[in-house]
Design a protein around this motif. Structure first.
Motif, PDB file in Angstrom:
ATOM      1  N   ASP A  25       0.807  -1.224   0.000  1.00 40.44           N
ATOM      2  CA  ASP A  25       0.000   0.000   0.000  1.00 40.44           C
ATOM      3  C   ASP A  25       0.839   1.272   0.000  1.00 40.44           C
ATOM      4  OD1 ASP A  25      -2.460  -1.199  -0.077  1.00 40.44           O
ATOM      5  OD2 ASP A  25      -2.658  -1.346   2.097  1.00 40.44           O
ATOM      6  N   SER A  28       0.181   3.753  -3.251  1.00 35.73           N
ATOM      7  CA  SER A  28      -1.218   4.155  -3.366  1.00 35.73           C
ATOM      8  C   SER A  28      -2.023   3.363  -2.332  1.00 35.73           C
ATOM      9  CB  SER A  28      -1.713   3.875  -4.791  1.00 35.73           C
ATOM     10  OG  SER A  28      -3.084   4.159  -4.884  1.00 35.73           O
ATOM     11  N   TYR A  29      -2.358   4.039  -1.224  1.00 37.13           N
ATOM     12  CA  TYR A  29      -3.036   3.344  -0.130  1.00 37.13           C
ATOM     13  C   TYR A  29      -4.428   2.905  -0.554  1.00 37.13           C
ATOM     14  CZ  TYR A  29      -5.347   2.529   4.344  1.00 37.13           C
ATOM     15  OH  TYR A  29      -6.058   1.973   5.368  1.00 37.13           O
ATOM     16  N   LYS A  30      -4.652   1.617  -0.556  1.00 36.92           N
ATOM     17  CA  LYS A  30      -5.930   1.016  -0.975  1.00 36.92           C
ATOM     18  C   LYS A  30      -6.447   1.651  -2.278  1.00 36.92           C
ATOM     19  CE  LYS A  30      -6.475  -1.127   3.203  1.00 36.92           C
ATOM     20  NZ  LYS A  30      -5.536  -2.249   3.191  1.00 36.92           N
ATOM     21  N   GLY A  31      -5.519   1.938  -3.156  1.00 39.22           N
ATOM     22  CA  GLY A  31      -5.907   2.455  -4.469  1.00 39.22           C
ATOM     23  C   GLY A  31      -6.373   3.901  -4.479  1.00 39.22           C
ATOM     24  N   CYS A  32      -6.088   4.671  -3.440  1.00 38.89           N
ATOM     25  CA  CYS A  32      -6.601   6.052  -3.393  1.00 38.89           C
ATOM     26  C   CYS A  32      -5.698   7.041  -4.139  1.00 38.89           C
ATOM     27  CB  CYS A  32      -6.790   6.507  -1.952  1.00 38.89           C
ATOM     28  SG  CYS A  32      -5.273   7.028  -1.155  1.00 38.89           S
ATOM     29  N   GLY A  33      -4.550   6.552  -4.597  1.00 39.02           N
ATOM     30  CA  GLY A  33      -3.699   7.430  -5.394  1.00 39.02           C
ATOM     31  C   GLY A  33      -2.621   8.152  -4.598  1.00 39.02           C
ATOM     32  N   MET A  39      -0.873  11.843   3.109  1.00 40.51           N
ATOM     33  CA  MET A  39      -2.265  12.195   3.402  1.00 40.51           C
ATOM     34  C   MET A  39      -2.390  13.303   4.425  1.00 40.51           C
ATOM     35  SD  MET A  39      -4.256   8.686   4.062  1.00 40.51           S
ATOM     36  CE  MET A  39      -4.297   7.514   2.726  1.00 40.51           C
ATOM     37  N   SER A  43      -7.916  14.441   6.863  1.00 41.74           N
ATOM     38  CA  SER A  43      -8.788  13.811   5.862  1.00 41.74           C
ATOM     39  C   SER A  43      -9.602  12.685   6.493  1.00 41.74           C
ATOM     40  CB  SER A  43      -7.947  13.256   4.707  1.00 41.74           C
ATOM     41  OG  SER A  43      -7.106  12.201   5.159  1.00 41.74           O
ATOM     42  N   LYS A  44     -10.738  12.402   5.874  1.00 42.83           N
ATOM     43  CA  LYS A  44     -11.603  11.309   6.332  1.00 42.83           C
ATOM     44  C   LYS A  44     -10.865   9.984   6.267  1.00 42.83           C
ATOM     45  CE  LYS A  44     -16.447  12.341   5.655  1.00 42.83           C
ATOM     46  NZ  LYS A  44     -17.154  12.949   4.513  1.00 42.83           N
ATOM     47  N   GLN A  45     -10.096   9.841   5.203  1.00 43.08           N
ATOM     48  CA  GLN A  45      -9.370   8.602   4.989  1.00 43.08           C
ATOM     49  C   GLN A  45      -8.364   8.354   6.115  1.00 43.08           C
ATOM     50  OE1 GLN A  45      -7.980   8.485   1.048  1.00 43.08           O
ATOM     51  NE2 GLN A  45      -8.376   6.304   1.048  1.00 43.08           N
ATOM     52  N   TYR A  46      -7.637   9.412   6.494  1.00 45.40           N
ATOM     53  CA  TYR A  46      -6.662   9.223   7.564  1.00 45.40           C
ATOM     54  C   TYR A  46      -7.365   9.017   8.904  1.00 45.40           C
ATOM     55  CZ  TYR A  46      -2.812   9.018  10.623  1.00 45.40           C
ATOM     56  OH  TYR A  46      -1.959   8.540  11.571  1.00 45.40           O
TER      57      TYR A  46
END
Ligand SMILES: *Cc1c(COP(=O)(O)O)cnc(C)c1O
Length: 359
Positions: A25, A28-33, A39, A43-46
Motif C-alpha cells: 500500500d 497508493s493506499y488502498k488504491g486512493c492514489g 495524506m 482527511s476522512k481517509q486518515y
C-alpha cells in the motif's frame, strides 16, 4: 532478499507480514492514489486509519472507556516530563522505583517539577533484580508511583503488577507493551515508545485514566498538556501519521495471531529457550537474577572482553546482528520482542552452544 535476525533493543524488528502489507500500500493506499505518508491528517481517509488503530488497540489490551488513549510525540523520554507536570502539583511529591537507566532518567526529570522519593532501588546489585514493591512503601503525600515495568538495558522485569492503593500507579512499558498481558485497570497511566514492540520510531502511546486529566497548571506548554491532547484526539497538531498507521497494522497482526495472550505464551517459550541455554553453559552467564528475568531483553555475559568481541563476530556470520550489550551491563543483550521469530532465538541458542564447544 534475505532478512537477518535483528536483536536490537529499539528500533527493532517488525513482523514481516506487516512490512509486506505496508509495502503493497506504500505508493497508493488502498488504491486512493497517494501514500499514507502524503495524506492530510484531517482527511476522512486518515481519520479512519487512526480510529481503527485506536479501536484495535483497545480490543487487544482490553482498555475500557474510563481510559483515554493518545498517540503522542517526543518519545518515552518526553513522558518523563509530562507525567509530573500533569499528575502532580508543582512542588508536590511523587514516588519512583529505581530499577535501571530509564527509571533514573524518569526520576531526574520529575525532580525538576517536584520532590522525588525513591522508594525502592536495585543499585546495590547493579540492577540485576527488581526490589519488591508494596503499598506500604508508598509515602502518604505521593501523587503517583512510577515504575519501569521492564528494564530494557538490564533485562529485568516485574512479573506482577504492584498492588498500589494509596495513589495511581504509572508504568513505563516501552519494552514490554503487547509482550505480556496486563490489566490496564490496575494502572493510572501506561506509556510506551513505539519503536520496541509496536511500530517504527516516532510515536509514544499514552493510556491514562480519564479522571486523572485536567489537573495540569494552565501555564505549562500546550503540547505537554494531556487534557488538551486527549480532547483533540491526539490531533492538536499534526500527529506522527505514518507511525500510527504502522502501529495499526501491528495491532491487527497481534489480533490475528491470537492476541497478547498468545504472544505472552510465545515470549515465555522463546526466552526460556535462551535462558536455558545460558544457564546450562559453563561459559555464558545470565546477567539478571532468575526471579526478575525479562522475557523481552535477555542480558548475558562472557568472562572476558576478548571472548565477548569474539562471540559478537561469531554471530555476525550467522545472520544475527545487534547483540552487543549496553555499556551499563556489558556482554550481550538479545532483544526478542514479539516480531522476533522463534527461529531467531533458536539460531542464537545454536551459536551459544557451538561457540562453547569450540572453546
Ligand atoms: C527505549 C526506552 C525509553 C526511551 O525511549 P525514547 O522513545 O527513545 O524516548 C524509555 N524507557 C524505556 C523502558 C525504554 O526501553
Amino acid at each position: 532478499m534475505e532478512r537477518i535476525f535483528n536483536f536490537a533493543a529499539g528500533p527493532s524488528m517488525l513482523p514481516l507480514e506487516v512490512l509486506e502489507e505496508a509495502q503493497r500500500d506504500l505508493i497508493s493506499y488502498k488504491g486512493c492514489g497517494m501514500s499514507v505518508m502524503e495524506m492530510s491528517h484531517r482527511s476522512k481517509q486518515y481519520q479512519a486509519i487512526f480510529d481503527e488503530t485506536e479501536a484495535t488497540l483497545r480490543r487487544i489490551m482490553n482498555i475500557s472507556d474510563d481510559y483515554a488513549v493518545m498517540f503522542l510525540q517526543g518519545g518515552a523520554s518526553l513522558q518523563f516530563s509530562m507525567i509530573p507536570m500533569n499528575l502532580m502539583p508543582k512542588g508536590g511529591t511523587a514516588n519512583y522505583c529505581e530499577t535501571g537507566v530509564f527509571a533514573k532518567k524518569a526520576a531526574a526529570e520529575a525532580k525538576k517539577w517536584g520532590n522525588v522519593v525513591t522508594i525502592t532501588s536495585g543499585k546495590d546489585n547493579n540492577y540485576s533484580s527488581i526490589p519488591h514493591l508494596t503499598d506500604d512503601l508508598v509515602t502518604d503525600d505521593a501523587s503517583y508511583v512510577h515504575i519501569t515495568q521492564n528494564n530494557t538495558i538490564f533485562g529485568t522485569t516485574y512479573h506482577y503488577t504492584p498492588d498500589i492503593k494509596k495513589c495511581p500507579l504509572v508504568a513505563d512499558m516501552s519494552s514490554v507493551i503487547l509482550g505480556e498481558e496486563f490489566d490496564v485497570n490496575k494502572y493510572g497511566l501506561i506509556y510506551a515508545g513505539a519503536q520496541k514492540n509496536m511500530a517504527p520510531a516516532g510515536m509514544t502511546l499514552v493510556i491514562v485514566k480519564k479522571d486523572l486529566l485536567g489537573n495540569a497548571p494552565a501555564d505549562i506548554p500546550s503540547m505537554l498538556d494531556y487534557k488538551l491532547m486527549a480532547d483533540n484526539g491526539s490531533m492538536y497538531n499534526t500527529p506522527p501519521c505514518w507511525t500510527i498507521y504502522m502501529a495499526g497494522l501491528v495491532y491487527k497482526w497481534v489480533e490475528k495471531i491470537g492476541g497478547v495472550k498468545a504472544l505472552e505464551k510465545r515470549n515465555k517459550e522463546k526466552s526460556a529457550l535462551l535462558y536455558d541455554a545460558i544457564d546450562s553453559s559453563k561459559l555464558f552467564t545470565a546477567a539478571a537474577a532468575p526471579e526478575s528475568r525479562s522475557y523481552m531483553n535477555v542480558t548475558f555475559t562472557l568472562p572476558t572482553d576478548e571472548l565477548t568481541a569474539e562471540f559478537l563476530d561469531f554471530v555476525k556470520d550467522r545472520n544475527m546482528t545487534n547483540l552487543k550489550g549496553h555499556r551499563a551491563v556489558g556482554g550481550m543483550r538479545a532483544s526478542i520482542y514479539n516480531a522476533m521469530p522463534i527461529e531467531g532465538v533458536q539460531a542464537l541458542v545454536n551459536a551459544i552452544k557451538e561457540f562453547e564447544a569450540k572453546k
